[in-house]
Design a protein around this motif. Structure first.
Motif, PDB file in Angstrom:
ATOM      1  N   LEU A   1       1.406  -1.306  -0.248  1.00 26.09           N
ATOM      2  CA  LEU A   1      -0.535  -0.088  -0.416  1.00 26.09           C
ATOM      3  C   LEU A   1       0.869   1.188   0.115  1.00 26.09           C
ATOM      4  O   LEU A   1       0.152   2.173   0.315  1.00 26.09           O
ATOM      5  CB  LEU A   1      -0.792  -0.064   1.161  1.00 26.09           C
ATOM      6  CG  LEU A   1      -2.200  -0.860   1.582  1.00 26.09           C
ATOM      7  CD1 LEU A   1      -2.574  -1.139   2.268  1.00 26.09           C
ATOM      8  CD2 LEU A   1      -2.419  -1.585   0.388  1.00 26.09           C
ATOM      9  N   GLU A   2       2.175   1.313  -0.079  1.00 23.21           N
ATOM     10  CA  GLU A   2       2.747   2.321  -0.117  1.00 23.21           C
ATOM     11  C   GLU A   2       2.663   3.702  -1.518  1.00 23.21           C
ATOM     12  O   GLU A   2       1.975   3.120  -2.684  1.00 23.21           O
ATOM     13  CB  GLU A   2       4.191   1.741  -0.455  1.00 23.21           C
ATOM     14  CG  GLU A   2       4.805   1.145   0.404  1.00 23.21           C
ATOM     15  CD  GLU A   2       4.476  -0.299   0.204  1.00 23.21           C
ATOM     16  OE1 GLU A   2       5.291  -1.293   0.863  1.00 23.21           O
ATOM     17  OE2 GLU A   2       3.532  -0.922  -0.650  1.00 23.21           O
ATOM     18  N   SER A   3       2.800   4.917  -1.516  1.00 20.89           N
ATOM     19  CA  SER A   3       2.327   5.729  -2.410  1.00 20.89           C
ATOM     20  C   SER A   3       3.197   5.667  -3.212  1.00 20.89           C
ATOM     21  O   SER A   3       2.413   6.519  -4.616  1.00 20.89           O
ATOM     22  CB  SER A   3       2.539   7.029  -1.625  1.00 20.89           C
ATOM     23  OG  SER A   3       3.985   7.158  -1.752  1.00 20.89           O
ATOM     24  N   ASN A   4       3.572   4.479  -3.791  1.00 19.29           N
ATOM     25  CA  ASN A   4       4.491   5.056  -5.187  1.00 19.29           C
ATOM     26  C   ASN A   4       4.768   3.280  -5.270  1.00 19.29           C
ATOM     27  O   ASN A   4       5.358   2.558  -4.563  1.00 19.29           O
ATOM     28  CB  ASN A   4       4.985   5.742  -5.905  1.00 19.29           C
ATOM     29  CG  ASN A   4       6.245   5.908  -5.155  1.00 19.29           C
ATOM     30  OD1 ASN A   4       7.356   5.165  -4.505  1.00 19.29           O
ATOM     31  ND2 ASN A   4       6.639   7.573  -4.546  1.00 19.29           N
ATOM     32  N   TYR A   5       5.084   2.687  -6.980  1.00 17.43           N
ATOM     33  CA  TYR A   5       6.270   1.602  -6.955  1.00 17.43           C
ATOM     34  C   TYR A   5       7.456   1.275  -6.081  1.00 17.43           C
ATOM     35  O   TYR A   5       8.253   0.100  -5.506  1.00 17.43           O
ATOM     36  CB  TYR A   5       5.690   0.551  -8.410  1.00 17.43           C
ATOM     37  CG  TYR A   5       6.307   1.462  -9.073  1.00 17.43           C
ATOM     38  CD1 TYR A   5       7.936   0.687  -9.306  1.00 17.43           C
ATOM     39  CD2 TYR A   5       5.884   2.710 -10.115  1.00 17.43           C
ATOM     40  CE1 TYR A   5       8.864   1.392 -10.449  1.00 17.43           C
ATOM     41  CE2 TYR A   5       7.154   3.471 -11.158  1.00 17.43           C
ATOM     42  CZ  TYR A   5       8.115   2.490 -11.277  1.00 17.43           C
ATOM     43  OH  TYR A   5       8.933   3.350 -12.471  1.00 17.43           O
TER      44      TYR A   5
END
Length: 157
Positions: free
Chosen positions: A92-96
């Protein structure tokens, strides 16, 4: 079976019998799930060959393991932006890029605790962003070989 003094000090949860395979039941094994990482060190020093599962945040749990102490690690972490768990968690991180960094940090600990003859199996799916395949498994594989030292033996597509 009566718990030993050592078992009484550890929060143990026995996995229900329906989760145990027949072979394990015939051997008379008790599969143990625990959140107490000290149990792992006791397990290493004993002769028990029954499965032991330790629950917890992977990076924190692995940090407590001694170097070169496990024969195999198998994991299938949540894919990036595919699931929402009640307690949050990886994926669920803000970017890959952050997702890949977290995976690489965990894999670095796995590499440290693996015996020289050990093996690591990683099942990792991909995600799309704006109709573009992110190629996360390939990006992770490159980081694990280039940055950590893993040997990539095969890839299943």
């Amino acid at each position: 079976m009566e718990p030993t003094k050592q078992q009484e000090s550890c929060p143990l949860i026995t996995v229900p019998k329906f989760l145990m395979d027949r072979k394990t039941q015939k051997r008379g094994c008790e599969i143990v799930v625990t959140t107490d990482t000290r149990t792992f060190c006791n397990y290493l020093s004993g002769n028990d060959t029954c499965p032991l599962f330790i629950q917890g945040e992977a990076l924190n749990v692995l940090a407590t393991f001694p170097d070169n102490s496990i024969d195999m690690a198998i994991t299938s972490p949540p894919y990036y932006m595919k699931r929402e768990y009640l307690a949050g968690g990886i994926g669920l991180e803000s970017n890959y890029q952050e997702y890949i960094e977290r995976l690489v940090a965990i894999c670095r600990e796995i590499y440290r605790v693996l015996k020289p003859t050990g093996s690591f199996w990683l099942n990792l799916g991909d995600s799309y962003l704006s109709k573009n395949l992110l190629m996360i498994p390939q990006r992770v594989a490159i980081r694990l070989t280039d940055d950590i030292g893993f040997t990539l033996r095969n890839q299943v597509v």
